[in-house]
Scaffold this motif. Structure first.
Motif, short mmCIF file in Angstrom:
data_model
loop_
_atom_site.label_atom_id
_atom_site.label_comp_id
_atom_site.label_asym_id
_atom_site.label_seq_id
_atom_site.Cartn_x
_atom_site.Cartn_y
_atom_site.Cartn_z
N THR A 221 0.85 -1.18 0.00
CA THR A 221 0.00 0.00 0.00
C THR A 221 0.89 1.24 0.00
O THR A 221 2.09 1.16 0.24
CB THR A 221 -0.93 0.03 1.24
OG1 THR A 221 -0.14 -0.06 2.42
CG2 THR A 221 -1.93 -1.12 1.21
N ALA A 222 0.29 2.37 -0.26
CA ALA A 222 1.03 3.64 -0.26
C ALA A 222 1.68 3.86 1.10
O ALA A 222 1.16 3.40 2.13
CB ALA A 222 0.08 4.79 -0.59
N GLN B 92 -10.09 15.10 -2.90
CA GLN B 92 -8.99 15.32 -3.83
C GLN B 92 -7.69 14.80 -3.23
O GLN B 92 -6.80 14.36 -3.95
CB GLN B 92 -8.84 16.82 -4.14
CG GLN B 92 -9.94 17.37 -4.99
CD GLN B 92 -9.91 16.82 -6.42
OE1 GLN B 92 -8.87 16.49 -6.95
NE2 GLN B 92 -11.08 16.74 -7.02
N LEU B 93 -7.58 14.85 -1.92
CA LEU B 93 -6.37 14.43 -1.24
C LEU B 93 -6.25 12.91 -1.18
O LEU B 93 -5.16 12.36 -1.27
CB LEU B 93 -6.35 15.01 0.18
CG LEU B 93 -5.05 14.97 0.95
CD1 LEU B 93 -3.94 15.69 0.21
CD2 LEU B 93 -5.25 15.59 2.32
N PHE B 94 -7.37 12.23 -1.04
CA PHE B 94 -7.39 10.78 -0.92
C PHE B 94 -8.40 10.19 -1.91
O PHE B 94 -9.48 10.74 -2.08
CB PHE B 94 -7.80 10.35 0.49
CG PHE B 94 -6.83 10.79 1.54
CD1 PHE B 94 -5.60 10.16 1.69
CD2 PHE B 94 -7.14 11.84 2.39
CE1 PHE B 94 -4.71 10.56 2.66
CE2 PHE B 94 -6.25 12.25 3.36
CZ PHE B 94 -5.02 11.62 3.50
N ASP B 95 -8.04 9.07 -2.50
CA ASP B 95 -8.97 8.32 -3.34
C ASP B 95 -9.73 7.37 -2.42
O ASP B 95 -9.25 6.27 -2.12
CB ASP B 95 -8.20 7.55 -4.42
CG ASP B 95 -9.12 6.81 -5.38
OD1 ASP B 95 -10.28 6.51 -5.00
OD2 ASP B 95 -8.67 6.51 -6.50
N PHE B 96 -10.86 7.80 -1.93
CA PHE B 96 -11.64 7.02 -0.98
C PHE B 96 -11.96 5.63 -1.52
O PHE B 96 -11.89 4.64 -0.80
CB PHE B 96 -12.95 7.74 -0.63
CG PHE B 96 -12.83 8.75 0.48
CD1 PHE B 96 -13.33 8.50 1.73
CD2 PHE B 96 -12.23 9.98 0.24
CE1 PHE B 96 -13.24 9.43 2.75
CE2 PHE B 96 -12.14 10.93 1.24
CZ PHE B 96 -12.64 10.66 2.50
N GLN B 97 -12.34 5.55 -2.79
CA GLN B 97 -12.72 4.26 -3.37
C GLN B 97 -11.55 3.29 -3.36
O GLN B 97 -11.68 2.14 -2.96
CB GLN B 97 -13.24 4.43 -4.80
CG GLN B 97 -13.80 3.14 -5.39
CD GLN B 97 -14.98 2.59 -4.61
OE1 GLN B 97 -15.93 3.30 -4.31
NE2 GLN B 97 -14.93 1.31 -4.25
N GLU B 98 -10.38 3.76 -3.76
CA GLU B 98 -9.19 2.89 -3.77
C GLU B 98 -8.84 2.44 -2.35
O GLU B 98 -8.58 1.27 -2.11
CB GLU B 98 -8.01 3.62 -4.40
CG GLU B 98 -6.74 2.78 -4.42
CD GLU B 98 -5.56 3.54 -4.98
OE1 GLU B 98 -4.44 3.15 -4.65
OE2 GLU B 98 -5.75 4.52 -5.72
N LEU B 99 -8.82 3.37 -1.41
CA LEU B 99 -8.51 3.02 -0.03
C LEU B 99 -9.55 2.08 0.56
O LEU B 99 -9.23 1.15 1.29
CB LEU B 99 -8.38 4.28 0.83
CG LEU B 99 -7.16 5.15 0.52
CD1 LEU B 99 -7.27 6.49 1.24
CD2 LEU B 99 -5.87 4.45 0.89
N HIS B 100 -10.81 2.31 0.21
CA HIS B 100 -11.89 1.45 0.68
C HIS B 100 -11.71 0.04 0.14
O HIS B 100 -11.86 -0.94 0.86
CB HIS B 100 -13.24 2.04 0.26
CG HIS B 100 -14.42 1.23 0.66
ND1 HIS B 100 -14.91 1.22 1.95
CD2 HIS B 100 -15.21 0.39 -0.04
CE1 HIS B 100 -15.95 0.42 2.01
NE2 HIS B 100 -16.15 -0.10 0.82
N ASN B 101 -11.35 -0.07 -1.15
CA ASN B 101 -11.15 -1.40 -1.76
C ASN B 101 -9.98 -2.13 -1.11
O ASN B 101 -10.06 -3.34 -0.86
CB ASN B 101 -10.90 -1.26 -3.26
CG ASN B 101 -12.13 -0.85 -4.02
OD1 ASN B 101 -13.25 -0.92 -3.51
ND2 ASN B 101 -11.94 -0.35 -5.23
N VAL B 102 -8.90 -1.44 -0.81
CA VAL B 102 -7.73 -2.05 -0.17
C VAL B 102 -8.07 -2.50 1.25
O VAL B 102 -7.62 -3.54 1.71
CB VAL B 102 -6.55 -1.05 -0.14
CG1 VAL B 102 -5.43 -1.54 0.76
CG2 VAL B 102 -6.04 -0.81 -1.55
N ALA B 103 -8.89 -1.73 1.94
CA ALA B 103 -9.18 -1.99 3.35
C ALA B 103 -10.16 -3.14 3.56
O ALA B 103 -10.20 -3.73 4.64
CB ALA B 103 -9.74 -0.73 4.02
#
Length: 156
Positions: A40-41, A138-149
């Motif tokens: 992850t980032a 804009q600061l965070f890609d909620f969808q991407e972070l949600h998918n990873v989590a």
């Protein structure tokens, strides 16, 4: 007719004050250990299970290009959400104030400011301090972070 002020929760990172719209805040909680995730980032510290939901926890300092947060019992996690009700926890040094701000009080950031202009909604001057208002989506890609989590249940 007078403009209705919007409320913003402000928090500290080092000596700087940042804020998010209060309606984007779900809760504020103390630090507790998170489960790290591979690949992850660098700013994504891991996930925290909260009432049956896995919430990505990110280091706002690192996302803004600063040194990593020192995590201890005074660290604060602000749980925020986007318009699709996806949650995200951001690590901050301390919660500061709740401000009522009108659009007249919020100014655009000057062009020479190092931060990408699309990442902030503006800067407000409050009681002699400058509060940088963060544009979370804009600061965070909620969808991407949600998918990873979210655990991949198809592999069980």
């Amino acid at each position: 007719m007078a403009e209705v002020a919007k409320e913003y929760l402000s928090f500290l990172i080092d000596e700087d004050e940042y804020g998010v719209h209060i309606l984007d805040v779900k809760e504020v909680r103390g630090w507790s250990e998170v489960r790290s995730l591979p690949n992850t980032a660098s700013y994504m510290l891991g996930v925290l299970e909260l009432r049956g939901e896995y919430i990505p926890i990110v280091d706002l300092r690192q996302r803004l290009g600063m040194t990593a947060a020192v995590l201890n019992n005074t660290t604060v996690v602000v749980i925020v959400k986007n318009e699709r009700e996806q949650s995200l926890g951001i690590i901050v040094d301390a919660v500061a104030e709740v401000y009522q701000l009108t659009s007249e009080q919020i100014k655009s950031a000057p062009g020479y400011v190092k931060i990408d202009q699309k990442l902030i909604d503006g800067i407000a001057s409050v009681n002699g301090r400058h509060v940088v208002l963060i544009h979370l989506e804009q600061l965070f890609d909620f969808q991407e972070l949600h998918n990873v989590a979210q655990p991949d249940l198809s592999e069980t």
